[in-house]
Design a protein around this motif. Structure first.
Motif, PDB file in Angstrom:
ATOM      1  N   ASP A  46       1.091  -1.171   0.472  1.00  0.00           N
ATOM      2  CA  ASP A  46       0.076   0.001  -0.073  1.00  0.00           C
ATOM      3  C   ASP A  46       0.526   1.255   0.250  1.00  0.00           C
ATOM      4  O   ASP A  46      -0.010   2.444   0.397  1.00  0.00           O
ATOM      5  CB  ASP A  46      -0.950   0.459   1.279  1.00  0.00           C
ATOM      6  N   ARG A  47       1.883   1.221   0.140  1.00  0.00           N
ATOM      7  CA  ARG A  47       3.188   2.587  -0.102  1.00  0.00           C
ATOM      8  C   ARG A  47       4.013   1.814  -1.662  1.00  0.00           C
ATOM      9  O   ARG A  47       5.072   1.196  -0.392  1.00  0.00           O
ATOM     10  CB  ARG A  47       3.401   2.884   1.346  1.00  0.00           C
ATOM     11  N   VAL A  48       4.028   2.691  -1.570  1.00  0.00           N
ATOM     12  CA  VAL A  48       5.577   2.445  -3.376  1.00  0.00           C
ATOM     13  C   VAL A  48       6.054   4.093  -3.759  1.00  0.00           C
ATOM     14  O   VAL A  48       5.100   4.990  -3.770  1.00  0.00           O
ATOM     15  CB  VAL A  48       5.042   1.922  -4.403  1.00  0.00           C
ATOM     16  N   VAL A  49       7.406   3.434  -4.039  1.00  0.00           N
ATOM     17  CA  VAL A  49       8.525   4.906  -4.500  1.00  0.00           C
ATOM     18  C   VAL A  49       8.399   4.705  -6.101  1.00  0.00           C
ATOM     19  O   VAL A  49       9.155   3.583  -6.225  1.00  0.00           O
ATOM     20  CB  VAL A  49       9.569   5.576  -3.481  1.00  0.00           C
ATOM     21  N   LEU A  50       7.649   6.027  -6.356  1.00  0.00           N
ATOM     22  CA  LEU A  50       7.485   5.053  -8.440  1.00  0.00           C
ATOM     23  C   LEU A  50       8.469   6.495  -9.096  1.00  0.00           C
ATOM     24  O   LEU A  50       8.065   6.909  -8.639  1.00  0.00           O
ATOM     25  CB  LEU A  50       5.978   5.308  -8.529  1.00  0.00           C
ATOM     26  N   HIS A  51       9.359   5.499  -9.496  1.00  0.00           N
ATOM     27  CA  HIS A  51       9.920   6.093 -10.607  1.00  0.00           C
ATOM     28  C   HIS A  51       9.959   6.375 -12.100  1.00  0.00           C
ATOM     29  O   HIS A  51       9.429   5.665 -13.458  1.00  0.00           O
ATOM     30  CB  HIS A  51      12.050   5.750 -10.864  1.00  0.00           C
ATOM     31  N   VAL A  52       8.982   7.579 -12.182  1.00  0.00           N
ATOM     32  CA  VAL A  52       8.686   8.283 -13.428  1.00  0.00           C
ATOM     33  C   VAL A  52       9.439   8.772 -14.719  1.00  0.00           C
ATOM     34  O   VAL A  52      10.380   9.953 -13.872  1.00  0.00           O
ATOM     35  CB  VAL A  52       6.892   8.853 -13.262  1.00  0.00           C
ATOM     36  N   ARG A  53       9.430   8.857 -15.554  1.00  0.00           N
ATOM     37  CA  ARG A  53      10.505   9.235 -16.578  1.00  0.00           C
ATOM     38  C   ARG A  53       8.740   9.509 -18.078  1.00  0.00           C
ATOM     39  O   ARG A  53       9.235   8.585 -18.029  1.00  0.00           O
ATOM     40  CB  ARG A  53      11.449   8.799 -17.203  1.00  0.00           C
ATOM     41  N   ALA A  54       9.058  11.063 -18.260  1.00  0.00           N
ATOM     42  CA  ALA A  54       7.971  10.829 -19.617  1.00  0.00           C
ATOM     43  C   ALA A  54       9.352  10.254 -21.159  1.00  0.00           C
ATOM     44  O   ALA A  54      10.413  10.647 -20.196  1.00  0.00           O
ATOM     45  CB  ALA A  54       7.876  12.380 -19.367  1.00  0.00           C
ATOM     46  N   GLY A  55       8.525  10.639 -22.158  1.00  0.00           N
ATOM     47  CA  GLY A  55       9.199  10.529 -22.580  1.00  0.00           C
ATOM     48  C   GLY A  55       9.794  11.788 -23.919  1.00  0.00           C
ATOM     49  O   GLY A  55       9.902  12.676 -23.293  1.00  0.00           O
ATOM     50  N   LYS A  56      11.249  11.852 -24.384  1.00  0.00           N
ATOM     51  CA  LYS A  56      11.853  12.533 -24.907  1.00  0.00           C
ATOM     52  C   LYS A  56      10.862  13.248 -26.414  1.00  0.00           C
ATOM     53  O   LYS A  56      10.643  12.087 -26.842  1.00  0.00           O
ATOM     54  CB  LYS A  56      12.986  12.809 -25.303  1.00  0.00           C
ATOM     55  N   GLY A  57      11.328  14.935 -26.671  1.00  0.00           N
ATOM     56  CA  GLY A  57      10.467  15.267 -27.591  1.00  0.00           C
ATOM     57  C   GLY A  57      11.709  14.945 -28.896  1.00  0.00           C
ATOM     58  O   GLY A  57      13.443  14.832 -28.867  1.00  0.00           O
ATOM     59  N   GLY A  58      11.271  14.363 -30.407  1.00  0.00           N
ATOM     60  CA  GLY A  58      12.088  14.580 -31.051  1.00  0.00           C
ATOM     61  C   GLY A  58      12.446  15.202 -31.447  1.00  0.00           C
ATOM     62  O   GLY A  58      11.893  16.627 -31.405  1.00  0.00           O
ATOM     63  N   HIS A  59      13.995  15.611 -32.269  1.00  0.00           N
ATOM     64  CA  HIS A  59      14.144  16.635 -32.788  1.00  0.00           C
ATOM     65  C   HIS A  59      13.500  17.132 -34.217  1.00  0.00           C
ATOM     66  O   HIS A  59      13.495  16.165 -35.037  1.00  0.00           O
ATOM     67  CB  HIS A  59      16.015  16.426 -33.405  1.00  0.00           C
ATOM     68  N   GLY A  60      13.479  18.413 -34.147  1.00  0.00           N
ATOM     69  CA  GLY A  60      13.672  19.358 -36.168  1.00  0.00           C
ATOM     70  C   GLY A  60      14.180  18.942 -37.051  1.00  0.00           C
ATOM     71  O   GLY A  60      15.217  18.422 -37.078  1.00  0.00           O
ATOM     72  N   CYS A  61      13.700  18.721 -37.637  1.00  0.00           N
ATOM     73  CA  CYS A  61      14.928  18.323 -39.464  1.00  0.00           C
ATOM     74  C   CYS A  61      15.054  19.864 -39.896  1.00  0.00           C
ATOM     75  O   CYS A  61      14.246  20.413 -40.223  1.00  0.00           O
ATOM     76  CB  CYS A  61      13.797  17.866 -40.186  1.00  0.00           C
ATOM     77  N   ALA A  62      15.856  19.899 -40.826  1.00  0.00           N
ATOM     78  CA  ALA A  62      16.644  20.734 -41.424  1.00  0.00           C
ATOM     79  C   ALA A  62      17.264  20.594 -42.312  1.00  0.00           C
ATOM     80  O   ALA A  62      17.956  19.514 -43.049  1.00  0.00           O
ATOM     81  CB  ALA A  62      17.636  21.473 -40.511  1.00  0.00           C
ATOM     82  N   SER A  63      16.581  20.374 -43.997  1.00  0.00           N
ATOM     83  CA  SER A  63      15.882  20.156 -44.840  1.00  0.00           C
ATOM     84  C   SER A  63      15.739  21.118 -45.879  1.00  0.00           C
ATOM     85  O   SER A  63      14.611  21.677 -45.422  1.00  0.00           O
ATOM     86  CB  SER A  63      15.468  18.598 -45.019  1.00  0.00           C
ATOM     87  N   VAL A  64      16.372  20.630 -47.081  1.00  0.00           N
ATOM     88  CA  VAL A  64      15.719  21.479 -48.662  1.00  0.00           C
ATOM     89  C   VAL A  64      15.365  20.734 -49.499  1.00  0.00           C
ATOM     90  O   VAL A  64      16.193  19.889 -49.867  1.00  0.00           O
ATOM     91  CB  VAL A  64      17.211  22.715 -48.761  1.00  0.00           C
ATOM     92  N   HIS A  65      13.685  21.453 -49.467  1.00  0.00           N
ATOM     93  CA  HIS A  65      13.075  20.268 -50.788  1.00  0.00           C
ATOM     94  C   HIS A  65      14.755  20.358 -52.320  1.00  0.00           C
ATOM     95  O   HIS A  65      14.883  21.275 -52.869  1.00  0.00           O
ATOM     96  CB  HIS A  65      12.324  21.246 -51.653  1.00  0.00           C
ATOM     97  N   ARG A  66      14.704  18.996 -52.613  1.00  0.00           N
ATOM     98  CA  ARG A  66      15.585  19.671 -53.862  1.00  0.00           C
ATOM     99  C   ARG A  66      14.630  18.706 -54.819  1.00  0.00           C
ATOM    100  O   ARG A  66      14.086  17.341 -54.410  1.00  0.00           O
ATOM    101  CB  ARG A  66      17.085  18.651 -53.168  1.00  0.00           C
ATOM    102  N   GLU A  67      14.455  18.709 -55.857  1.00  0.00           N
ATOM    103  CA  GLU A  67      14.068  18.448 -57.597  1.00  0.00           C
ATOM    104  C   GLU A  67      15.058  19.210 -58.596  1.00  0.00           C
ATOM    105  O   GLU A  67      15.433  20.355 -58.684  1.00  0.00           O
ATOM    106  CB  GLU A  67      12.604  18.825 -56.931  1.00  0.00           C
ATOM    107  N   LYS A  68      14.441  17.969 -59.427  1.00  0.00           N
ATOM    108  CA  LYS A  68      15.389  18.721 -60.953  1.00  0.00           C
ATOM    109  C   LYS A  68      14.502  20.008 -60.932  1.00  0.00           C
ATOM    110  O   LYS A  68      13.331  20.274 -61.054  1.00  0.00           O
ATOM    111  CB  LYS A  68      15.627  17.891 -62.037  1.00  0.00           C
ATOM    112  N   TYR A  69      15.709  20.459 -61.702  1.00  0.00           N
ATOM    113  CA  TYR A  69      15.052  22.094 -62.423  1.00  0.00           C
ATOM    114  C   TYR A  69      14.668  22.971 -61.407  1.00  0.00           C
ATOM    115  O   TYR A  69      14.125  24.030 -61.911  1.00  0.00           O
ATOM    116  CB  TYR A  69      13.926  21.418 -63.237  1.00  0.00           C
TER     117      TYR A  69
END
Length: 485
Positions: A6-29
């Motif tokens: 009836d009594r416990v110590v719980l170690h909670v850890r939330a998830g990390k956020g993902g990194h944003g992406c630095a990208s440039v659209h590349r297409e022929k012409y």
């Protein structure tokens, strides 16, 4: 054999956020297709939820670490990362959530009640979301935030309508077994019951729960016996029933003194009990006296002698025998009536509504103070500046310039000037310490050059911190001018 935890110590850890992406659209012409980096996914939360089918904290005793999923990073072509999976933990009804220092965080009562024990980190913005008039093709993205991590204490208080109290071997477990379908361990030695036992009782149209608390003895409220560990299970009981052993052979005990001793222990524990405002003060809760073991001739005679003594206190008194089942039917109906009356007089409180308090207009959201450990240094605290620093890629000059713009617009630059900060003063924000350089014109629009570069960072004649460190090592003879040891 299963355990009751009836009594416990719980170690909670939330998830990390993902990194944003630095990208440039590349297409022929289309050599200049524009930025198309997607945002990172948010980290998952750790959520506690009340489940009526869970009755103990045993799972958390053996698995005290709980971690939610991390968010995925963003990708090119404006593809956002997947959010991290939340972790849903089922807890019993009546669980209290407290911080490591004892602060009450949540009182979880009622099926479906939820509490976010750890908040997931937000995903970083991709460069497509950072486009502005000055930065038409950002060469950087924001990093994802770390999820919160902490220790919480889970403490269970049994949610029962009737609580049975009495000395060891008074017959509390036997009474639960004959009134309900519960099958507690029963034996003829003291402290047979080591955990609270709960049972469901049907009395006409009224259904209520009954629980026995492990045997109390004088001094239980001070830690003697098992009372201190389980007295809290009485805090939510609507009716308290004294189970008295009328067949005891102890010459120093009698039914009246037993009840008085237990009342003294309950009164000593009263400050903790009054914290549960939903049921009111302990002294106002109905009492019932149950004179047990009437199947023994001497006990039956003693019970008849004590009936008028307890009646003087205005408490209902019942003479029963769990062996012969004598007096159980009137007791059941009386308990059901008391529980019904209490429910009418103390209706369940409506679920608490979530209150959103917006930040007051004009609140800067940060504070600048003098660093007591670094001469001429300053410390900037606040949710926004600390979050912005954690999101910055410091190996990218353009990202550093973007951070400077954000801090300037927030008012950090002006506050540092007002407090007398000098160029080169060490400024600490979160886990990062940097030299303050007011000459870079933070906050003004600047024509950006190639990706990942901020021309303002090169508009100073002051030597950098690395150059000053190298000059100091040269003066001490540690290295030569060309850097050789």
């Amino acid at each position: 054999m299963s355990k009751f935890i009836d009594r416990v110590v719980l170690h909670v850890r939330a998830g990390k956020g993902g990194h944003g992406c630095a990208s440039v659209h590349r297409e022929k012409y289309k050599p200049l297709g524009g930025p198309d980096g997607g945002n990172g996914g948010n980290g998952g939360d750790v959520i506690l939820e009340v489940d009526p089918n869970v009755h103990t904290l045993l799972d958390f005793h053996f698995h005290p670490h709980a971690k939610a999923g991390n968010g995925k990073p963003g990708e090119g072509s404006n593809r956002s990362g997947k959010h991290g999976e939340e972790l849903l933990l089922k807890v019993p009804d009546g669980t209290m959530v407290m911080s490591a220092d004892g602060e009450l965080l949540a009182d979880m009562v009622g099926a479906g009640y939820r509490y976010i024990a750890a908040q997931g980190g937000r995903g970083g913005l991709g460069n497509a979301a950072l486009v502005s008039r000055a930065r038409k093709a950002p060469g950087f993205a924001l990093l994802g935030e770390d999820g919160s991590e902490r220790d919480v204490v889970l403490e269970l208080k049994s949610v029962a309508d009737v609580g049975l109290v009495g000395f060891p071997s008074a017959g509390k477990s036997s009474l639960v077994s004959v009134l309900s379908a519960a099958k507690p361990k029963i034996a003829d030695y003291p402290f047979t019951t080591l955990v609270p036992n709960l049972g469901v009782v049907q009395s006409g149209d009224t259904t209520f729960t009954i629980a026995d608390v492990p045997g109390l003895i004088p001094g239980a409220s001070d830690g003697r016996g098992l009372g201190l560990d389980f007295l809290r299970h009485l805090e939510r009981c609507a009716v308290l029933a004294h189970v008295v052993d009328c067949a005891t052979m102890d010459p120093g005990r009698d039914p009246l003194s037993d009840v008085d001793a237990l009342e003294a222990e309950l009164a000593a524990y009263k400050p903790a009990l009054t914290a549960d405002a939903s049921l009111g003060d302990l002294a106002d809760r109905p009492r019932v006296v149950i004179l047990n073991k009437a199947d023994v001739p001497d006990a039956d005679e003693l019970a008849d002698f004590m009936l008028p003594e307890f009646a003087k206190r205005g408490w209902p008194v019942f003479k029963i025998s769990t062996v012969s089942r004598e007096g159980l039917r009137p007791l059941t109906f009386a308990l059901g009536e008391l529980v019904s009356e209490y429910r009418v007089a103390h209706p369940k409180a409506e679920p608490k509504r979530q209150i959103i308090r917006p930040v007051a207009k004009g609140d800067s959201g940060f504070r600048v103070r003098i660093d007591p450990e670094v001469e001429g240094g300053f410390i900037v605290t606040g949710e926004r500046p600390e979050r912005w620093v954690a999101q910055t890629q410091f190996d990218n000059d353009e990202a550093v310039g973007y951070l400077a713009d954000r801090l300037a617009r927030l008012g950090v630059e002006e506050e540092l000037v007002r407090l007398g900060a000098q160029p080169g003063a060490p400024v600490t924000i979160g886990d990062i310490c940097f030299d303050w350089e007011p000459q870079i014109s933070a906050g003004v629009e600047v024509l950006m050059t190639r990706r990942g570069v901020d021309p303002r960072l090169d508009q100073t004649d002051r030597i950098s911190a690395a150059e000053r460190k190298h000059a100091s090592r040269v003066r001490r003879g540690l290295v030569s001018e060309d850097g050789e040891a």
